[in-house]
Scaffold this motif. Structure first.
Motif, PDB file in Angstrom:
ATOM      1  N   LYS A 121     -24.596 -28.297  73.655  1.00  0.00           N
ATOM      2  CA  LYS A 121     -26.017 -27.731  73.529  1.00  0.00           C
ATOM      3  C   LYS A 121     -26.155 -27.031  73.956  1.00  0.00           C
ATOM      4  N   VAL A 122     -27.585 -26.743  73.978  1.00  0.00           N
ATOM      5  CA  VAL A 122     -27.843 -25.007  75.300  1.00  0.00           C
ATOM      6  C   VAL A 122     -28.209 -25.225  76.381  1.00  0.00           C
ATOM      7  N   ASP A 123     -28.182 -24.938  77.556  1.00  0.00           N
ATOM      8  CA  ASP A 123     -28.332 -25.513  78.430  1.00  0.00           C
ATOM      9  C   ASP A 123     -28.349 -24.311  79.526  1.00  0.00           C
ATOM     10  N   LEU A 124     -29.266 -24.007  79.325  1.00  0.00           N
ATOM     11  CA  LEU A 124     -29.672 -22.538  79.392  1.00  0.00           C
ATOM     12  C   LEU A 124     -29.365 -22.182  81.382  1.00  0.00           C
ATOM     13  N   VAL A 125     -30.259 -24.081  81.929  1.00  0.00           N
ATOM     14  CA  VAL A 125     -30.831 -23.893  83.404  1.00  0.00           C
ATOM     15  C   VAL A 125     -30.271 -25.095  84.136  1.00  0.00           C
ATOM     16  N   SER A 126     -28.478 -25.169  83.484  1.00  0.00           N
ATOM     17  CA  SER A 126     -27.921 -26.278  84.361  1.00  0.00           C
ATOM     18  C   SER A 126     -27.664 -25.608  85.724  1.00  0.00           C
ATOM     19  N   LYS A 127     -27.750 -26.917  86.474  1.00  0.00           N
ATOM     20  CA  LYS A 127     -26.868 -26.754  88.036  1.00  0.00           C
ATOM     21  C   LYS A 127     -25.918 -27.170  88.396  1.00  0.00           C
ATOM     22  N   HIS A 128     -25.102 -27.355  87.366  1.00  0.00           N
ATOM     23  CA  HIS A 128     -23.922 -28.192  87.338  1.00  0.00           C
ATOM     24  C   HIS A 128     -22.725 -26.732  87.039  1.00  0.00           C
ATOM     25  N   GLU A 129     -22.673 -25.976  85.485  1.00  0.00           N
ATOM     26  CA  GLU A 129     -21.922 -25.463  85.739  1.00  0.00           C
ATOM     27  C   GLU A 129     -23.024 -24.462  84.709  1.00  0.00           C
ATOM     28  N   LEU A 130     -22.271 -23.013  84.077  1.00  0.00           N
ATOM     29  CA  LEU A 130     -23.237 -22.109  83.387  1.00  0.00           C
ATOM     30  C   LEU A 130     -23.512 -22.090  82.183  1.00  0.00           C
ATOM     31  N   PRO A 131     -24.198 -20.994  81.634  1.00  0.00           N
ATOM     32  CA  PRO A 131     -25.016 -21.846  80.528  1.00  0.00           C
ATOM     33  C   PRO A 131     -23.871 -21.440  79.067  1.00  0.00           C
ATOM     34  N   ILE A 132     -23.702 -21.724  78.172  1.00  0.00           N
ATOM     35  CA  ILE A 132     -22.884 -21.408  76.695  1.00  0.00           C
ATOM     36  C   ILE A 132     -22.962 -20.073  76.697  1.00  0.00           C
ATOM     37  N   ASP A 133     -21.865 -19.574  76.633  1.00  0.00           N
ATOM     38  CA  ASP A 133     -21.349 -18.353  76.808  1.00  0.00           C
ATOM     39  C   ASP A 133     -22.233 -17.379  75.089  1.00  0.00           C
ATOM     40  N   PHE A 134     -23.288 -16.895  74.796  1.00  0.00           N
ATOM     41  CA  PHE A 134     -23.552 -16.746  74.280  1.00  0.00           C
ATOM     42  C   PHE A 134     -23.047 -15.635  74.032  1.00  0.00           C
ATOM     43  N   LYS A 135     -22.806 -14.630  75.025  1.00  0.00           N
ATOM     44  CA  LYS A 135     -22.762 -13.110  75.147  1.00  0.00           C
ATOM     45  C   LYS A 135     -21.167 -12.186  74.239  1.00  0.00           C
ATOM     46  N   THR A 136     -20.196 -13.804  75.042  1.00  0.00           N
ATOM     47  CA  THR A 136     -19.051 -13.720  74.156  1.00  0.00           C
ATOM     48  C   THR A 136     -18.733 -13.820  72.432  1.00  0.00           C
ATOM     49  N   ILE A 137     -19.536 -14.678  72.349  1.00  0.00           N
ATOM     50  CA  ILE A 137     -20.072 -15.274  70.654  1.00  0.00           C
ATOM     51  C   ILE A 137     -20.227 -13.476  69.975  1.00  0.00           C
ATOM     52  N   LYS A 138     -21.002 -13.112  70.583  1.00  0.00           N
ATOM     53  CA  LYS A 138     -21.919 -11.672  69.543  1.00  0.00           C
ATOM     54  C   LYS A 138     -20.564 -11.033  69.411  1.00  0.00           C
ATOM     55  N   GLU A 139     -19.841 -10.177  70.920  1.00  0.00           N
ATOM     56  CA  GLU A 139     -19.352  -9.604  71.240  1.00  0.00           C
ATOM     57  C   GLU A 139     -18.063  -9.135  69.852  1.00  0.00           C
ATOM     58  N   LYS A 140     -17.371 -10.964  70.231  1.00  0.00           N
ATOM     59  CA  LYS A 140     -16.751 -10.960  69.501  1.00  0.00           C
ATOM     60  C   LYS A 140     -16.400 -11.039  67.969  1.00  0.00           C
ATOM     61  N   LEU A 141     -17.213 -11.346  67.310  1.00  0.00           N
ATOM     62  CA  LEU A 141     -17.527 -11.852  66.219  1.00  0.00           C
ATOM     63  C   LEU A 141     -18.593 -11.108  65.332  1.00  0.00           C
ATOM     64  N   SER A 142     -19.359 -10.297  66.668  1.00  0.00           N
ATOM     65  CA  SER A 142     -19.476  -8.815  66.229  1.00  0.00           C
ATOM     66  C   SER A 142     -18.583  -7.479  65.638  1.00  0.00           C
ATOM     67  N   GLU A 143     -17.361  -7.446  66.298  1.00  0.00           N
ATOM     68  CA  GLU A 143     -16.176  -6.991  65.709  1.00  0.00           C
ATOM     69  C   GLU A 143     -15.538  -7.470  63.971  1.00  0.00           C
ATOM     70  N   CYS A 144     -16.078  -8.669  63.994  1.00  0.00           N
ATOM     71  CA  CYS A 144     -15.682  -8.854  62.328  1.00  0.00           C
ATOM     72  C   CYS A 144     -16.231  -8.658  61.517  1.00  0.00           C
ATOM     73  N   VAL A 145     -15.658  -8.828  60.318  1.00  0.00           N
ATOM     74  CA  VAL A 145     -16.483  -8.316  58.628  1.00  0.00           C
ATOM     75  C   VAL A 145     -16.921  -9.359  58.518  1.00  0.00           C
ATOM     76  N   GLN A 146     -16.350 -10.712  57.587  1.00  0.00           N
ATOM     77  CA  GLN A 146     -16.773 -11.320  57.534  1.00  0.00           C
ATOM     78  C   GLN A 146     -17.140 -12.711  58.536  1.00  0.00           C
ATOM     79  N   THR A 147     -18.404 -13.566  58.791  1.00  0.00           N
ATOM     80  CA  THR A 147     -17.814 -14.223  59.668  1.00  0.00           C
ATOM     81  C   THR A 147     -18.312 -16.087  59.283  1.00  0.00           C
ATOM     82  N   ALA A 148     -17.954 -16.617  60.001  1.00  0.00           N
ATOM     83  CA  ALA A 148     -18.216 -18.602  59.727  1.00  0.00           C
ATOM     84  C   ALA A 148     -18.542 -19.012  60.518  1.00  0.00           C
ATOM     85  N   TYR A 149     -19.514 -20.298  60.439  1.00  0.00           N
ATOM     86  CA  TYR A 149     -19.884 -21.118  61.934  1.00  0.00           C
ATOM     87  C   TYR A 149     -19.169 -22.493  61.377  1.00  0.00           C
ATOM     88  N   PHE A 150     -18.988 -23.168  61.886  1.00  0.00           N
ATOM     89  CA  PHE A 150     -18.379 -24.496  61.930  1.00  0.00           C
ATOM     90  C   PHE A 150     -18.942 -25.454  63.526  1.00  0.00           C
TER      91      PHE A 150
END
Ligand SMILES: [Zn+2]
Length: 487
Positions: free
Chosen positions: A162-191
């Motif tokens: 789930k997306v929890d941007l305000v959790s006190k217990h853990e970091l939020p989901i790592d959107f930054k790495t998703i964007k960085e890594k997939l931006s390097e790809c020609v074609q992309t798919a989500y599961f």
């Protein structure tokens, strides 16, 4: 399989919730993601759990399995897999490793393992896989970014989040790495996870439960009981800290709760020290303010909650003035068991508080608004709903088609291989293998034996023994009505 890039083949978890197992296949290597159990449907008489069929696992091609998190529907069949393929290397994080090792030790199974940390790129023969941190309802949950070496294809696989941007217990989901890594790809798919897709809104953050839980912990009653999913370590930490602040002694009843708490302590996720927790027999007969954690929020037969509710626990008997808080939801199929517990507690004069009364439970799966956040961060070319029953998968795909028309969304089911090919995708059907049925802790039962077992259990059995020496015949029956027995 001849593919320059890679393909994604679900063995379990796509059209049912449970027995998650997926293969990332490339030219000469297969990598498994997760190996979980499925809890049985009603028709699976006396079956403890189901596991995926392993016949597509080829030991010459398959050397690695990556575990995304420690829920039973992701690790529960790992022992069976390792018995069949003992040379596999299991990739895990610390907390999940502690959970797995406990389970394997019970069955005396050993495991080769490698640790990973989120963000670390794992280089395999034909693909690079980067686990990324996601929010869920158990610590250390990962999604996986899979990329071909030439970056022609990239896939994001997140079965639970789930997306929890305000959790006190853990970091939020790592959107930054998703964007960085997939931006390097020609074609992309989500599961992507479909569990909570019927919910239009944004899934509640654990933080939002704080106010109502705190209010409950400050109630004047001496004995508060609370039940929740044992794996929700973050919530247990939060509740225990509130109970401590309100001057309550913290008691833990139930093996599963202790297991997760110990794994949390060993992996640095516990916010309570061992000497602040008591076993039920340590406080037997004591009065004063207490918070008692009970395992078994789904009404499981041998759980602490059920034992207490039926007045069968040796340390705590339900009495008027007790309050039992259900910081959980009723999983479909468990309604009868749980309502029986509500009724029993009511008969004892106990007050029941559920998530209908207060905001005291949050799902670990994405509602539509969570999915929108994921897609607004980075939108792929292709999209495949996973981790859901057939109806949810269909609804999930329809939602994507409607709200994100540029994305090509498709429903797939177990044993349909999504081949990420030259510029496009292809879906290839494999012969569907039924999950395997497990009785007790590890005994495999054939499907045909279920009806024989049901007949014996429900209609009784007759045993005839003939003593050759004395020529005596002895007939004994089990489970037959008295009238039949006398005939
Ligand atoms: Zn999960």
């Amino acid at each position: 399989m001849k593919n320059k890039y890679f393909s994604v083949l679900p063995i379990g978890g796509v059209e049912e919730i449970g027995s998650n197992m997926t293969m990332i296949r490339s030219e000469d290597e297969d990598i498994i993601i997760d190996c979980g159990m499925l809890f049985p449907h009603e028709e699976c008489f006396d079956i403890n759990y189901l596991i995926p069929d392993f016949s597509l696992v080829d030991p010459a091609r398959t050397k690695n399995i990556i575990i995304t998190h420690g829920h039973e529907d992701h690790i529960g069949a790992l022992g069976h897999l390792l018995k069949a393929f003992p040379d596999l290397t299991v990739w895990v994080t610390t907390f999940t490793l502690h959970l797995i090792q406990r389970k394997l030790a019970e069955h005396k199974i050993s495991m080769n393992y490698q640790m990973y940390t989120p963000g670390q790129e794992l280089a395999f023969r034909n693909v690079d896989i980067t686990p990324i941190h996601v929010n869920h309802s158990i610590p250390e949950t990962s999604g996986l970014i899979v990329r071909s070496k030439d970056r022609k294809w990239g896939a994001l696989y997140i079965s639970d989040f789930k997306v929890d941007l305000v959790s006190k217990h853990e970091l939020p989901i790592d959107f930054k790495t998703i964007k960085e890594k997939l931006s390097e790809c020609v074609q992309t798919a989500y599961f992507i996870d479909s569990t909570n897709v019927m919910y239009d809104g944004k899934t509640t953050s654990e933080n939002e439960l704080q106010a109502d839980l705190e209010h409950l912990m400050n109630r004047p009653e001496n004995r508060l009981f609370i039940t929740l999913f044992a794996s929700n370590v973050h919530r247990m930490n939060a509740i225990a800290k509130m109970a401590k602040a309100s001057g309550r002694k913290i008691v833990v009843m139930g093996r599963s709760l202790w297991t997760y708490m110990e794994a949390a302590r060993e992996s640095g996720h516990s916010e309570i020290t061992a000497d602040e927790l008591f076993m039920a027999d340590q406080v037997k007969g004591q009065s004063g303010k207490m918070l008692i954690f009970l395992s078994g929020c789904q009404g499981d037969f041998l759980s602490a909650l059920r034992r207490f509710s039926f007045g069968e626990d040796g340390n705590f008997k339900p009495v008027p003035g007790d309050v039992v808080i259900f910081s959980s939801k009723v999983i479909p199929g468990n309604e009868k068991k749980i309502f029986r517990i509500y009724n029993k507690l009511t008969q004892f004069g106990v007050e029941i508080v559920t998530a209908h009364d207060h905001l005291i439970h949050a799902s670990g799966h994405p509602g539509k608004e969570d999915l929108k956040l994921l897609l607004n961060n980075f939108a792929p070319n292709f999209y495949f709903p996973i981790h859901g029953e057939s109806y949810m998968l269909r609804k999930h795909a329809e939602f994507i088609q409607k709200d994100f028309p540029k994305i090509s969304a498709h429903t797939i089911h177990n044993y349909q291989e999504v081949i990420l090919g030259e510029g496009t995708i292809k879906i290839e059907d494999h012969e569907v293998k039924e999950p395997r049925l497990i009785h007790g802790k590890s005994i495999e039962i054939e499907k045909t034996q279920i009806s024989q077992r049901r007949k014996m259990a429900t209609q009784g059995a007759v045993f005839v023994s003939y003593h050759r020496s004395s020529e005596l015949m002895e007939v004994s029956t089990v489970g037959l009505p008295l009238m039949v027995q006398e005939q």
